[in-house]
Design an enzyme around this catalytic site. Sequence first.
Site, PDB file in Angstrom:
ATOM      1  CG  HIS A 202      75.711 -70.057  64.060  1.00 26.33           C
ATOM      2  ND1 HIS A 202      75.017 -70.946  64.362  1.00 26.33           N
ATOM      3  CD2 HIS A 202      74.439 -68.837  64.850  1.00 26.33           C
ATOM      4  CE1 HIS A 202      73.968 -71.177  66.252  1.00 26.33           C
ATOM      5  NE2 HIS A 202      73.922 -69.709  65.758  1.00 26.33           N
TER       6      HIS A 202
ATOM      7  CG  HIS B 299      75.857 -70.691  52.374  1.00 24.59           C
ATOM      8  ND1 HIS B 299      75.577 -69.514  51.152  1.00 24.59           N
ATOM      9  CD2 HIS B 299      74.959 -70.767  52.312  1.00 24.59           C
ATOM     10  CE1 HIS B 299      74.737 -69.619  51.150  1.00 24.59           C
ATOM     11  NE2 HIS B 299      73.673 -70.550  51.517  1.00 24.59           N
TER      12      HIS B 299
ATOM     13  CD  GLU C 285      77.541 -71.255  49.199  1.00 20.98           C
ATOM     14  OE1 GLU C 285      78.385 -71.071  49.954  1.00 20.98           O
ATOM     15  OE2 GLU C 285      77.557 -69.364  48.042  1.00 20.98           O
TER      16      GLU C 285
ATOM     17  CD  GLU D  34      78.538 -66.733  47.755  1.00 24.07           C
ATOM     18  OE1 GLU D  34      78.886 -65.620  48.837  1.00 24.07           O
ATOM     19  OE2 GLU D  34      79.522 -67.737  48.081  1.00 24.07           O
TER      20      GLU D  34
HETATM   21  C1  NOJ Z   1      79.787 -66.791  51.995  1.00 23.15           C
HETATM   22  C2  NOJ Z   1      77.911 -67.045  52.196  1.00 23.15           C
HETATM   23  O1  NOJ Z   1      77.868 -67.668  50.729  1.00 23.15           O
HETATM   24  C3  NOJ Z   1      77.632 -65.518  51.566  1.00 23.15           C
HETATM   25  O2  NOJ Z   1      75.526 -65.865  51.724  1.00 23.15           O
HETATM   26  C4  NOJ Z   1      77.637 -65.216  52.545  1.00 23.15           C
HETATM   27  O3  NOJ Z   1      76.654 -64.103  52.868  1.00 23.15           O
HETATM   28  C5  NOJ Z   1      78.898 -65.345  53.724  1.00 23.15           C
HETATM   29  N1  NOJ Z   1      79.683 -66.302  53.623  1.00 23.15           N
HETATM   30  C6  NOJ Z   1      78.952 -64.221  55.110  1.00 23.15           C
HETATM   31  O4  NOJ Z   1      79.226 -65.490  55.675  1.00 23.15           O
HETATM   32 CA    CA Z   2      79.586 -69.302  49.592  1.00 24.07          CA
END
Ligand code: NOJ
Ligand code: CA
Length: 683
Positions: free
Chosen positions: A386, A465, A484, A490
């Site tokens: 979500h 996150h 997160e 990332e």
């Molecule tokens: C940031 C999140 O930390 C990442 O894991 C996710 O892929 C992107 N937002 C898109 O929702």
């Molecule tokens: Ca993030």
Amino acid sequence: MRLRSMSLSVMLWLLAQAACAAEPPKNPVIVASVSSPGSVLKVDIGIDETRASYGVSRLGVPLIRPSRLGFRLRNTEKLDRNLELASQSTSSFDQTWEQPWGENRRVRNHYNELRLRFTETIKLKRSIDLVFRVFDDGVGFRYEFPDQPGLQDVIIDDELTEFDVVPAATAWWVPAGEWNSYEYLYNRTPLTEVGMAHTPMTIRTADGLHIAFHEAALVDYAGAWLRRVEGQRFRMELPPSGDGWKVRRAAPFPTPWRTLRIADSAAALYQSNLELNLNEPNKLGDVGWFKPAKYVGVWWELHLEKTSWATGAKHGATTANTKRYIDFAAKYGFRGVLVEGWNVGWDGNWFGNGNDFDFTRPTPDFDLEGLAAYAKQKGVHLVGHHETGGAVSHYEAQLGGALDLYQRLGVDVVKGGYVTDDGQIERNDGDGVIKREWHDGQWMARHHLHVVQEAAKRRIAFNPHEPIKDTGLRRTYPNWISREGARGMEFACWGNPPNPPEHEANLVFTRMLSGPMDFTPGIVSLEGRKQAIQTTLAKQLALYVVLYSPIQMAADLPENYEKQLDAFRFIRDVAVDWDRTLVLNGEVGDFVTMARKDRNSEDWFLGSLTDEHGRVLEVPLSFLDPGRRYVAEIYRDGDKAHWKDNRFDFAVEKREVTPSDVLEIKLAAGGGQAIRFTPKGRK
Ligand code: NOJ
Ligand code: CA
């Protein structure tokens, strides 16, 4: 002179700040005290010129000098003066409780409590309660607004709690009140150079004493930032709500606990359970339906820009692509498959596009129902996603239906997302006015708990996150499994600058003190989008042991794992739920070694990692069961490994060890080591 060139408004602002930055207490008269069960820590409550303050000492040495308490309230007078101690009482508590999942099965909650009532001597005669819980490894205190005629509708414009640190110290911190909620590189500065910091903020004194400032049980209140007022004196700063005030509550209610972990080593700081202990016990009953597990997913390929969240020729969340991941998960024993970009609304630039998201309609090329059935038949579960893009009211309106859909399809873990600049969460109360909220304001504290409670009703676990910070609420709501709330993998992919070699050694003793993190480790290809990942291969494996989460992603592409089957073996084998956790050594921002005992077998796992410096650590294996022999599968840096130019130099070895052995762990610059210990024969 500079003053002359200042505008009148700036001068007025400065004067107002100076007035707010009230003088610290001078020689308060001590009116109450409480010590920790082992007499390690002591809290003294004082009154000076009718104002209350508290101070903290450890083994007789002052750590927090008398520091202010109180509130600035809307439509009424400040609540911090003309106070007298109306009553006080003490009690003791010692109980051991069990976590349904976690770093440790059993947690001891052992403290002495001091409860105080302060009452105004003149005018409004309002009362406020203060509760201190003093443990041997930390202090928690909170205010409680009692039920009283003069103060029913409590509108807080400022919480005036201060922390005036005595010894000179170094601080590790990320900025608060900035455009990004928590995803920053850690600053390491003298404490006197901190600006506005998020918690947990960790400090170390010259004598090696460690203190972590944080909070516990952030329920229906704003998350607190730490603002340096002067010198080493800090004041809590609460993010404002879209309504202008910081917090609004109906009395009676308690604030969150303000916490200080205090320990004589970085290892002991990590091992403290202070915030968990200050939270209420489990309100959900048996949560055996949540299975700690590892997952893979359509994720890294999106960040690499090999595929896209948006529909079209590059769309990642297609039925065929997802089947590939399900097959991979089934083949190698992963429970979950996350798919991002599966739902209607991700087209175009999804950043800031949150009002387009539909949480119950998959895109036409993603057969959600068929894939859920296909996964089930292979013993795999889809992990839901979500992403709100910060359009939180829009999401809340669909939440029930969205969770019902997942429940029906057997999706029992959902990753959330709140990608938008901080202070830009969109709140729509339906009155024609769009309000903007902070990721950690009171409105979002409420939102997160609402989502977690709605999910729990459907036996779904949540992993947001861009979340609100963790304050130990997983004890009360054990379906709030991870989050997160810091720079994860990332940023190794596309961050500018990328995560540096010291990043994880910083995280362990700061962000990770607050609870599990969905860091998404295991990038064995060591390549991001046009940038190299600044770790060795062995360090990617160590992350599974060091950065705790009951759900751990194997974040790399399936084809990359199939090219690195040796390293992948550890990711497949490593446990995710622990009976016990030991921090064997470590220094904030430098290195750490942890050993964790699997909850579901007799195996132990060890993870060790370092910053940009190579090092050799001597690690006694005395944590292993006495009298047993173990096979140690060692995944280590090769002799020439280096994060900069030799990341893949890597070796796997097997040897027999006993608890009396001392292991020499050699870590390359930016390197790590991961070990699985399996006992030989039965007990
Ligand atoms: C940031 C999140 O930390 C990442 O894991 C996710 O892929 C992107 N937002 C898109 O929702
Ligand atoms: Ca993030």
